[in-house]
Design a protein around this motif. Sequence first.
Motif, PDB file in Angstrom:
ATOM      1  N   ALA A  47       0.819  -1.217   0.000  1.00  0.00           N
ATOM      2  CA  ALA A  47       0.000   0.000   0.000  1.00  0.00           C
ATOM      3  C   ALA A  47       0.852   1.265   0.000  1.00  0.00           C
ATOM      4  CB  ALA A  47      -0.934  -0.002   1.205  1.00  0.00           C
ATOM      5  N   ARG A  48       2.043   1.177   0.529  1.00  0.00           N
ATOM      6  CA  ARG A  48       2.916   2.357   0.569  1.00  0.00           C
ATOM      7  C   ARG A  48       3.654   2.576  -0.748  1.00  0.00           C
ATOM      8  NH1 ARG A  48       4.150   0.858   6.724  1.00  0.00           N
ATOM      9  NH2 ARG A  48       2.519   2.151   7.644  1.00  0.00           N
ATOM     10  N   SER A  49       3.579   1.588  -1.657  1.00  0.00           N
ATOM     11  CA  SER A  49       4.250   1.742  -2.943  1.00  0.00           C
ATOM     12  C   SER A  49       3.275   1.689  -4.125  1.00  0.00           C
ATOM     13  CB  SER A  49       5.309   0.647  -3.115  1.00  0.00           C
ATOM     14  OG  SER A  49       4.702  -0.629  -3.179  1.00  0.00           O
ATOM     15  N   TRP A  50       1.995   1.485  -3.850  1.00  0.00           N
ATOM     16  CA  TRP A  50       0.981   1.331  -4.892  1.00  0.00           C
ATOM     17  C   TRP A  50      -0.300   1.994  -4.389  1.00  0.00           C
ATOM     18  CZ3 TRP A  50      -3.381  -2.279  -5.274  1.00  0.00           C
ATOM     19  CH2 TRP A  50      -3.833  -2.506  -6.586  1.00  0.00           C
ATOM     20  N   PRO A  51      -0.889   2.908  -5.142  1.00  0.00           N
ATOM     21  CA  PRO A  51      -2.090   3.603  -4.651  1.00  0.00           C
ATOM     22  C   PRO A  51      -3.260   2.641  -4.441  1.00  0.00           C
ATOM     23  CG  PRO A  51      -1.743   4.081  -6.973  1.00  0.00           C
ATOM     24  CD  PRO A  51      -0.560   3.270  -6.517  1.00  0.00           C
ATOM     25  N   VAL A  52      -3.857   2.684  -3.271  1.00  0.00           N
ATOM     26  CA  VAL A  52      -4.935   1.757  -2.911  1.00  0.00           C
ATOM     27  C   VAL A  52      -6.222   2.529  -2.659  1.00  0.00           C
ATOM     28  CG1 VAL A  52      -5.704   0.051  -1.217  1.00  0.00           C
ATOM     29  CG2 VAL A  52      -3.298   0.120  -1.898  1.00  0.00           C
ATOM     30  N   ASP A  53      -7.302   2.060  -3.289  1.00  0.00           N
ATOM     31  CA  ASP A  53      -8.628   2.642  -3.065  1.00  0.00           C
ATOM     32  C   ASP A  53      -9.428   1.869  -2.040  1.00  0.00           C
ATOM     33  OD1 ASP A  53      -8.636   4.813  -5.086  1.00  0.00           O
ATOM     34  OD2 ASP A  53      -8.366   3.132  -6.471  1.00  0.00           O
ATOM     35  N   LEU A  54      -9.071   0.586  -1.817  1.00  0.00           N
ATOM     36  CA  LEU A  54      -9.816  -0.275  -0.898  1.00  0.00           C
ATOM     37  C   LEU A  54      -8.927  -1.429  -0.463  1.00  0.00           C
ATOM     38  CD1 LEU A  54     -12.716  -1.162   0.261  1.00  0.00           C
ATOM     39  CD2 LEU A  54     -12.806  -2.633  -1.759  1.00  0.00           C
ATOM     40  N   LEU A  55      -9.013  -1.781   0.803  1.00  0.00           N
ATOM     41  CA  LEU A  55      -8.331  -2.954   1.347  1.00  0.00           C
ATOM     42  C   LEU A  55      -9.375  -3.997   1.723  1.00  0.00           C
ATOM     43  CD1 LEU A  55      -5.899  -4.517   2.617  1.00  0.00           C
ATOM     44  CD2 LEU A  55      -6.354  -3.221   4.727  1.00  0.00           C
ATOM     45  N   VAL A  56      -9.199  -5.223   1.219  1.00  0.00           N
ATOM     46  CA  VAL A  56     -10.010  -6.371   1.623  1.00  0.00           C
ATOM     47  C   VAL A  56      -9.055  -7.317   2.333  1.00  0.00           C
ATOM     48  CG1 VAL A  56     -11.454  -8.302   0.890  1.00  0.00           C
ATOM     49  CG2 VAL A  56     -11.549  -6.128  -0.368  1.00  0.00           C
ATOM     50  N   THR A  57      -9.280  -7.555   3.621  1.00  0.00           N
ATOM     51  CA  THR A  57      -8.328  -8.362   4.378  1.00  0.00           C
ATOM     52  C   THR A  57      -8.996  -9.403   5.263  1.00  0.00           C
ATOM     53  OG1 THR A  57      -6.439  -8.277   5.907  1.00  0.00           O
ATOM     54  CG2 THR A  57      -8.182  -6.646   6.258  1.00  0.00           C
ATOM     55  N   ASP A  58      -8.317 -10.517   5.386  1.00  0.00           N
ATOM     56  CA  ASP A  58      -8.674 -11.529   6.364  1.00  0.00           C
ATOM     57  C   ASP A  58      -8.238 -10.986   7.729  1.00  0.00           C
ATOM     58  OD1 ASP A  58      -9.514 -13.978   7.415  1.00  0.00           O
ATOM     59  OD2 ASP A  58      -7.668 -15.014   6.883  1.00  0.00           O
ATOM     60  N   ILE A  59      -8.622 -11.640   8.790  1.00  0.00           N
ATOM     61  CA  ILE A  59      -8.178 -11.216  10.120  1.00  0.00           C
ATOM     62  C   ILE A  59      -7.059 -12.115  10.610  1.00  0.00           C
ATOM     63  CG2 ILE A  59      -8.824 -10.842  12.524  1.00  0.00           C
ATOM     64  CD1 ILE A  59     -11.679 -10.237  11.547  1.00  0.00           C
ATOM     65  N   LEU A  60      -7.257 -13.416  10.568  1.00  0.00           N
ATOM     66  CA  LEU A  60      -6.279 -14.357  11.111  1.00  0.00           C
ATOM     67  C   LEU A  60      -5.213 -14.646  10.060  1.00  0.00           C
ATOM     68  CD1 LEU A  60      -5.568 -16.080  13.576  1.00  0.00           C
ATOM     69  CD2 LEU A  60      -6.926 -17.918  12.569  1.00  0.00           C
ATOM     70  N   MET A  61      -4.054 -13.993  10.213  1.00  0.00           N
ATOM     71  CA  MET A  61      -2.927 -14.154   9.286  1.00  0.00           C
ATOM     72  C   MET A  61      -1.632 -14.175  10.095  1.00  0.00           C
ATOM     73  SD  MET A  61      -3.931 -11.466   6.236  1.00  0.00           S
ATOM     74  CE  MET A  61      -4.048 -10.029   7.319  1.00  0.00           C
ATOM     75  N   PRO A  62      -0.572 -14.782   9.528  1.00  0.00           N
ATOM     76  CA  PRO A  62       0.716 -14.787  10.228  1.00  0.00           C
ATOM     77  C   PRO A  62       1.385 -13.410  10.176  1.00  0.00           C
ATOM     78  CG  PRO A  62       0.937 -15.815   8.076  1.00  0.00           C
ATOM     79  CD  PRO A  62      -0.532 -15.517   8.274  1.00  0.00           C
ATOM     80  N   ARG A  63       2.409 -13.256  10.957  1.00  0.00           N
ATOM     81  CA  ARG A  63       3.240 -12.047  11.061  1.00  0.00           C
ATOM     82  C   ARG A  63       2.458 -10.820  11.520  1.00  0.00           C
ATOM     83  NH1 ARG A  63       7.499 -10.763   6.771  1.00  0.00           N
ATOM     84  NH2 ARG A  63       5.716 -10.357   5.452  1.00  0.00           N
ATOM     85  N   MET A  64       1.433 -10.410  10.821  1.00  0.00           N
ATOM     86  CA  MET A  64       0.593  -9.289  11.248  1.00  0.00           C
ATOM     87  C   MET A  64      -0.844  -9.603  10.876  1.00  0.00           C
ATOM     88  SD  MET A  64       0.542  -5.263  10.116  1.00  0.00           S
ATOM     89  CE  MET A  64       2.140  -4.864  10.787  1.00  0.00           C
TER      90      MET A  64
END
Length: 195
Positions: A47-64
């Motif tokens: 997201a910091r290197s590519w312009p994002v209009d929307l984030l779709v994310t799972d909750i339970l993921m490794p690392r973060m």
Amino acid sequence: MTGSDGPKHVLVADDDEASRYLVESLLRGAGYEVRAVSDGEEALEAARSWPVDLLVTDILMPRMDGYRLVREWKADPALADAPVVFYTATYTDPADRRLAKDIGVDRFLTKPLKPQALLTEIRKLLSDGRPRAGTPKAGEAEVLREYSERLVRKLEDKVREHGLTTGHSPQSKPVAHLGGLVATRSIGQFSTLYG
């Protein structure tokens, strides 16, 4: 954010390869530019290197996980205005929804969702020019407490689901021993030990 010209950019974060592929394919087929990653750390980098209009994310993921991702997302002025959708199969309790709203999640969707229903929710968020509910509402201490409770609950569920047990001291109650990670709850406090 990309502005109004051209296709909207959607970032998808999910550690489950099949789920990530399905969402990515659905969105590409609907005309969106999509970038897909497998955890929250990768999502922030993308997201910091590519312009994002929307984030779709799972909750339970490794690392973060998704909760931490959203907290960092909303704290970053360059990302904070892009709406966030939680799309999860694991965190589905009313308390999970409440915490998501408190940290600024715009939509909370439960897997599996019919493809057309997911597209409808995404289109609504991207076309709605009104201010969103996506502003964190809870204080830091309250969010951390709620987050810890949700995490401990999920670890306890995994222990029951897999029949896992660990040794413990009289002062702590082990709730999980997964891949070298031991989580304990000691006198109402959550701590993580590596061992």
